[in-house]
Design a protein around this motif. Structure first.
Motif, PDB file in Angstrom:
ATOM      1  N   ILE A  71       1.152  -1.125   0.281  1.00 31.08           N
ATOM      2  CA  ILE A  71      -0.375  -0.029  -0.465  1.00 31.08           C
ATOM      3  C   ILE A  71       0.864   1.732   0.143  1.00 31.08           C
ATOM      4  CG2 ILE A  71      -1.569   1.649   1.125  1.00 31.08           C
ATOM      5  CD1 ILE A  71      -2.724  -1.137   0.199  1.00 31.08           C
ATOM      6  N   ALA A  72       0.306   1.937  -0.364  1.00 32.16           N
ATOM      7  CA  ALA A  72       1.302   3.476  -0.956  1.00 32.16           C
ATOM      8  C   ALA A  72       1.455   4.742  -0.384  1.00 32.16           C
ATOM      9  CB  ALA A  72       1.977   3.739  -2.414  1.00 32.16           C
ATOM     10  N   ASP A  73       1.591   4.578  -0.168  1.00 33.96           N
ATOM     11  CA  ASP A  73       0.680   6.869   1.402  1.00 33.96           C
ATOM     12  C   ASP A  73       1.508   7.567   0.405  1.00 33.96           C
ATOM     13  OD1 ASP A  73       0.107   4.968   2.994  1.00 33.96           O
ATOM     14  OD2 ASP A  73       1.515   5.239   4.302  1.00 33.96           O
ATOM     15  N   GLY A  74       1.047   8.521   0.218  1.00 33.86           N
ATOM     16  CA  GLY A  74       0.689   9.412  -0.249  1.00 33.86           C
ATOM     17  C   GLY A  74       1.906   9.846  -2.077  1.00 33.86           C
ATOM     18  N   GLU A  75       2.552  10.244  -2.443  1.00 34.56           N
ATOM     19  CA  GLU A  75       3.122   9.665  -3.155  1.00 34.56           C
ATOM     20  C   GLU A  75       4.565   8.972  -3.059  1.00 34.56           C
ATOM     21  OE1 GLU A  75       3.357  12.094  -6.054  1.00 34.56           O
ATOM     22  OE2 GLU A  75       1.761  12.719  -4.774  1.00 34.56           O
ATOM     23  N   ALA A  76       4.522   8.475  -2.184  1.00 35.01           N
ATOM     24  CA  ALA A  76       5.314   7.063  -1.920  1.00 35.01           C
ATOM     25  C   ALA A  76       5.581   6.220  -3.410  1.00 35.01           C
ATOM     26  CB  ALA A  76       5.790   6.000  -1.121  1.00 35.01           C
ATOM     27  N   HIS A  77       3.802   6.450  -4.404  1.00 30.03           N
ATOM     28  CA  HIS A  77       4.254   5.401  -5.817  1.00 30.03           C
ATOM     29  C   HIS A  77       5.237   5.498  -6.811  1.00 30.03           C
ATOM     30  CE1 HIS A  77       2.241   8.382  -8.022  1.00 30.03           C
ATOM     31  NE2 HIS A  77       1.623   8.837  -6.480  1.00 30.03           N
ATOM     32  N   ARG A  78       5.130   7.025  -5.901  1.00 28.21           N
ATOM     33  CA  ARG A  78       6.698   7.056  -7.873  1.00 28.21           C
ATOM     34  C   ARG A  78       7.923   6.362  -7.078  1.00 28.21           C
ATOM     35  NH1 ARG A  78       5.721  13.461  -6.969  1.00 28.21           N
ATOM     36  NH2 ARG A  78       8.117  13.411  -7.662  1.00 28.21           N
ATOM     37  N   LEU A  79       7.823   6.194  -6.087  1.00 29.45           N
ATOM     38  CA  LEU A  79       9.319   5.410  -5.802  1.00 29.45           C
ATOM     39  C   LEU A  79       8.787   4.147  -5.600  1.00 29.45           C
ATOM     40  CD1 LEU A  79      11.777   4.582  -3.973  1.00 29.45           C
ATOM     41  CD2 LEU A  79      10.402   4.863  -2.276  1.00 29.45           C
ATOM     42  N   TYR A  80       8.419   3.551  -6.021  1.00 26.60           N
ATOM     43  CA  TYR A  80       7.640   1.701  -5.714  1.00 26.60           C
ATOM     44  C   TYR A  80       7.653   1.984  -7.048  1.00 26.60           C
ATOM     45  CZ  TYR A  80       6.565   2.134  -1.040  1.00 26.60           C
ATOM     46  OH  TYR A  80       6.914   2.441   0.540  1.00 26.60           O
ATOM     47  N   ALA A  81       7.075   2.472  -8.196  1.00 21.94           N
ATOM     48  CA  ALA A  81       6.979   2.262  -9.482  1.00 21.94           C
ATOM     49  C   ALA A  81       7.814   1.956 -10.584  1.00 21.94           C
ATOM     50  CB  ALA A  81       6.328   3.572 -10.433  1.00 21.94           C
ATOM     51  N   GLN A  82       9.370   2.449  -9.600  1.00 23.70           N
ATOM     52  CA  GLN A  82      10.536   2.933 -10.289  1.00 23.70           C
ATOM     53  C   GLN A  82      11.103   1.625  -9.806  1.00 23.70           C
ATOM     54  OE1 GLN A  82      13.736   5.062  -8.833  1.00 23.70           O
ATOM     55  NE2 GLN A  82      11.901   7.404  -8.651  1.00 23.70           N
ATOM     56  N   PHE A  83      10.373   0.376  -9.542  1.00 25.06           N
ATOM     57  CA  PHE A  83      11.119  -1.296  -9.631  1.00 25.06           C
ATOM     58  C   PHE A  83       9.815  -1.781  -9.895  1.00 25.06           C
ATOM     59  CE2 PHE A  83      13.229   1.495  -5.991  1.00 25.06           C
ATOM     60  CZ  PHE A  83      14.788   0.964  -6.382  1.00 25.06           C
ATOM     61  N   GLY A  84       8.697  -1.257 -10.421  1.00 23.63           N
ATOM     62  CA  GLY A  84       8.030  -2.561 -11.339  1.00 23.63           C
ATOM     63  C   GLY A  84       6.387  -2.458 -10.451  1.00 23.63           C
ATOM     64  N   PHE A  85       6.757  -2.154  -9.564  1.00 21.78           N
ATOM     65  CA  PHE A  85       4.876  -1.764  -9.023  1.00 21.78           C
ATOM     66  C   PHE A  85       4.179  -0.814  -9.933  1.00 21.78           C
ATOM     67  CE2 PHE A  85       7.855  -3.017  -5.302  1.00 21.78           C
ATOM     68  CZ  PHE A  85       7.332  -4.320  -4.712  1.00 21.78           C
ATOM     69  N   GLN A  86       2.905  -1.850  -9.607  1.00 21.85           N
ATOM     70  CA  GLN A  86       1.975  -0.671 -10.311  1.00 21.85           C
ATOM     71  C   GLN A  86       0.580  -0.650 -10.054  1.00 21.85           C
ATOM     72  OE1 GLN A  86       1.197  -3.464 -13.922  1.00 21.85           O
ATOM     73  NE2 GLN A  86       3.489  -2.588 -15.003  1.00 21.85           N
ATOM     74  N   PRO A  87      -0.203  -0.141 -10.031  1.00 19.24           N
ATOM     75  CA  PRO A  87      -1.308   0.473  -9.377  1.00 19.24           C
ATOM     76  C   PRO A  87      -2.321  -0.562  -9.481  1.00 19.24           C
ATOM     77  CG  PRO A  87      -0.594   2.553 -10.651  1.00 19.24           C
ATOM     78  CD  PRO A  87      -0.384   1.208 -10.480  1.00 19.24           C
ATOM     79  N   THR A  88      -2.693  -1.295  -8.648  1.00 22.81           N
ATOM     80  CA  THR A  88      -4.055  -2.338  -8.711  1.00 22.81           C
ATOM     81  C   THR A  88      -5.632  -1.517  -9.219  1.00 22.81           C
ATOM     82  OG1 THR A  88      -4.978  -2.254  -6.870  1.00 22.81           O
ATOM     83  CG2 THR A  88      -2.964  -3.586  -7.111  1.00 22.81           C
ATOM     84  N   ALA A  89      -5.139  -0.762  -9.221  1.00 20.50           N
ATOM     85  CA  ALA A  89      -6.777  -0.063  -9.629  1.00 20.50           C
ATOM     86  C   ALA A  89      -6.943   0.407 -11.300  1.00 20.50           C
ATOM     87  CB  ALA A  89      -7.277   1.821  -8.724  1.00 20.50           C
ATOM     88  N   PRO A  90      -7.516   0.263 -12.384  1.00 23.02           N
ATOM     89  CA  PRO A  90      -9.501   0.138 -11.578  1.00 23.02           C
ATOM     90  C   PRO A  90      -9.528  -1.216 -11.674  1.00 23.02           C
ATOM     91  CG  PRO A  90      -9.191   0.644 -14.091  1.00 23.02           C
ATOM     92  CD  PRO A  90      -7.845   0.882 -13.403  1.00 23.02           C
ATOM     93  N   ARG A  91      -8.623  -2.649 -12.190  1.00 18.56           N
ATOM     94  CA  ARG A  91      -8.621  -3.895 -12.099  1.00 18.56           C
ATOM     95  C   ARG A  91      -9.337  -4.278 -10.813  1.00 18.56           C
ATOM     96  NH1 ARG A  91      -5.347  -8.043 -12.711  1.00 18.56           N
ATOM     97  NH2 ARG A  91      -6.753  -9.576 -13.832  1.00 18.56           N
TER      98      ARG A  91
END
Ligand SMILES: CC(C)(COP(=O)(O)OP(=O)(O)OC[C@H]1O[C@@H](n2cnc3c(N)ncnc32)[C@H](O)[C@@H]1OP(=O)(O)O)[C@@H](O)C(=O)NCCC(=O)NCCS
Length: 137
Positions: A108-128
């Motif tokens: 679960i990415a809080d705030g802007e941390a999704h930008r960090l995780y995206a760099q390692f291949g993590f993708q949003p689960t939404a909208p699926r």
């Protein structure tokens, strides 16, 4: 990661764990809960500077099928120096080297941390799908 910082494959102590969560603005955890949970860590790293723990990250999971990245935290004065990337990078590297093909790694990415995780291949689960949570009181 800037000079002076060193990464160790190590589970944080209860004290460091609770302190880092608090200073990084994550929800507080009791010493009792930390004492029960931390020994069941699948894989964890800490970053130290002058022997002092200033960052951490953990992977929890069943060791084969499902894993979750949790407790990614860096002391505010040490943020923006590549520690977060080094921590998440090492966790992902370890999973890639050891987890069976098909293993599902979530977070679960809080705030802007999704930008960090995206760099390692993590993708949003939404909208699926939608990540859901329940905090027990
Ligand atoms: C998230 C956190 C661990 C990142 O640590 P950090 O050492 O500052 O991160 P880094 O210096 O390695 O950089 C992170 C990368 O993500 C990007 N990023 C952008 N906004 C960001 C943000 N608000 N938080 C984290 N990363 C961010 C950075 O730009 C950087 O990439 P770049 O160098 O390509 O620009 C740290 O900000 C933190 O402890 N935050 C509070 C706790 C928290 O939110 N934890 C995550 C819970 S999901």
């Amino acid at each position: 990661m800037e000079e002076g910082y060193e990464l160790f494959e190590e589970v944080p102590s209860i004290g460091d764990y609770r302190r880092l969560r608090e200073v990084a603005g994550l929800s507080p955890k009791s010493a009792e809960a930390a004492a029960a949970g931390l020994p069941n860590t699948h894989f964890a790293v800490v970053v130290k500077k002058d022997g002092h723990v200033v960052g951490m990250g953990r992977v929890i999971g069943d060791g084969g099928l499902f894993f979750q990245v949790v407790d990614i935290a860096v002391e505010p004065v040490h943020q923006g120096r590549g520690l977060g990337k080094a921590i998440v990078g090492r966790l992902v590297e370890h999973l890639k080297a050891t987890a069976p093909a098909g293993a599902y790694v979530s977070l679960i990415a809080d705030g802007e941390a999704h930008r960090l995780y995206a760099q390692f291949g993590f993708q949003p689960t939404a909208p699926r799908s939608i990540g859901m949570s329940l905090t027990l009181r």
